[in-house]
Design a protein around this motif. Structure first.
Motif: not given
Length: 319
Positions: A79, A142, A145-146, A149-152, A155
């Motif tokens: 992430k 969001p 995200e996939k 590969k974001l780290d929610l 932010i």
């Protein structure tokens, strides 16, 4: 007032070259003038892993241009923290290109994804149009995200001047659970009080690009009416409640009409029990961050921004 040598040199050159004051130019002239300066500076873009330009449709069915910057350490199997960046320019000028060097540099120093937002400008699009676009973009995070590969849980919002205004309002919305959780905000000489009533509005040196008159010009283009100046979504300093705000870093310039409102914002955040780190560059003028060729201190500030983001990312997310 303290003035650094590079600041003095920059201002003297503007006077010598008879550079036009921002508020004496029409918005389109001002935008072209900024792009002309950018071309003349001819900076070599710092190398990062990659850049991806994306368009998203706003609630008004208008395209918003986004630019994702990926650091060299970006990996698809982990992430990645993200810094959402809003450029300055008095809500009237600026775009993805005027702050490309800055965003690349922040990407390198933070080792995070940087997402730059090309919000709509005034006077064509007045308050709260740009803010609504900013809200839409962060609400859309969001959906990436996939793919990225974001780290929610990590932010961050960041912006200089007018961009700092948009970032600050988003952070307030996050504290009120009106948007996705924002872990931290990084504000560079933020514009948080559009009433023009602070004492530092009197700061003036020949050649300065931002003065009381310039701010008045920007605000008249941005706001529909004077009453909007005390609306907290235009002037976040005036929000009633600042409880549970994200951790905040404020970077300020000493030779800046916005100096006092940044200090006032810091004080209000602290009054409500929030964690704030404040760093003043006393001999610098407004705009130094995005004018790195003329202001070497911008490099130091960008390193501090990267360090701030990394420090906040290591802290456990508040529940």
């Amino acid at each position: 007032m303290k003035i650094d040598k590079e600041t003095e040199f920059f201002l003297k050159n503007r006077v010598k070259s008879k550079a036009k004051l921002h508020h004496l130019l029409e918005p389109n002239e001002l935008r072209q003038d900024r792009l002309k300066q950018l071309k003349e500076d001819n900076l070599t873009p710092p190398k990062i892993l990659s850049v991806k330009n994306i368009k998203v449709k706003s609630d008004c069915n208008q395209d918003i241009n986004l630019r994702f910057y990926f650091p060299q350490n970006f990996k698809q199997n982990k992430k990645n923290s993200v810094i959402i960046f809003f450029h300055g320019g008095g809500f009237v000028m600026g775009n993805l290109d005027t702050h490309d060097f800055t965003c690349r540099s922040i990407c390198i120093e933070s080792k995070m994804i940087v997402l730059a937002v090309d919000y709509s400008l005034s006077p064509e699009y007045k308050f709260p149009y740009a803010l609504n676009e900013a809200k839409y973009v962060i609400k859309s995070i969001p959906s990436f995200e996939k793919e990225f590969k974001l780290d929610l849980n990590n932010i961050f919002v960041c912006g200089d001047s007018a961009g700092g205004n948009l970032a600050a309002v988003l952070a307030i919305n996050s504290s009120k659970k009106m948007t996705v959780p924002i872990k931290g905000q990084i504000l560079i000489y933020p514009c948080v009080d559009l009433t023009l009533s602070m004492r530092s509005m009197d700061i003036f040196l020949d050649g300065m690009t931002l003065t009381f008159d310039t701010m008045s010009y920007f605000i008249n283009h941005y706001l529909e009416s004077k009453e909007d100046a005390v609306n907290w979504q235009a002037s976040p300093l005036f929000v009633d409640d600042m409880k549970n705000m994200p951790e905040t870093y404020i970077f300020a310039a000493g030779l800046d009409p916005l100096l006092d409102e940044g200090i006032a914002y810091k004080n209000r955040l602290e009054y409500f029990g929030n964690k704030v780190t404040y760093k003043l560059y006393p001999g610098q003028t407004h705009g130094f961050l995005s004018n790195s060729k003329h202001f070497p201190k911008s490099t130091e500030c960008i390193k501090e921004i990267g360090k701030a983001a990394k420090l906040m990312a290591t802290k456990e997310t508040m529940k």
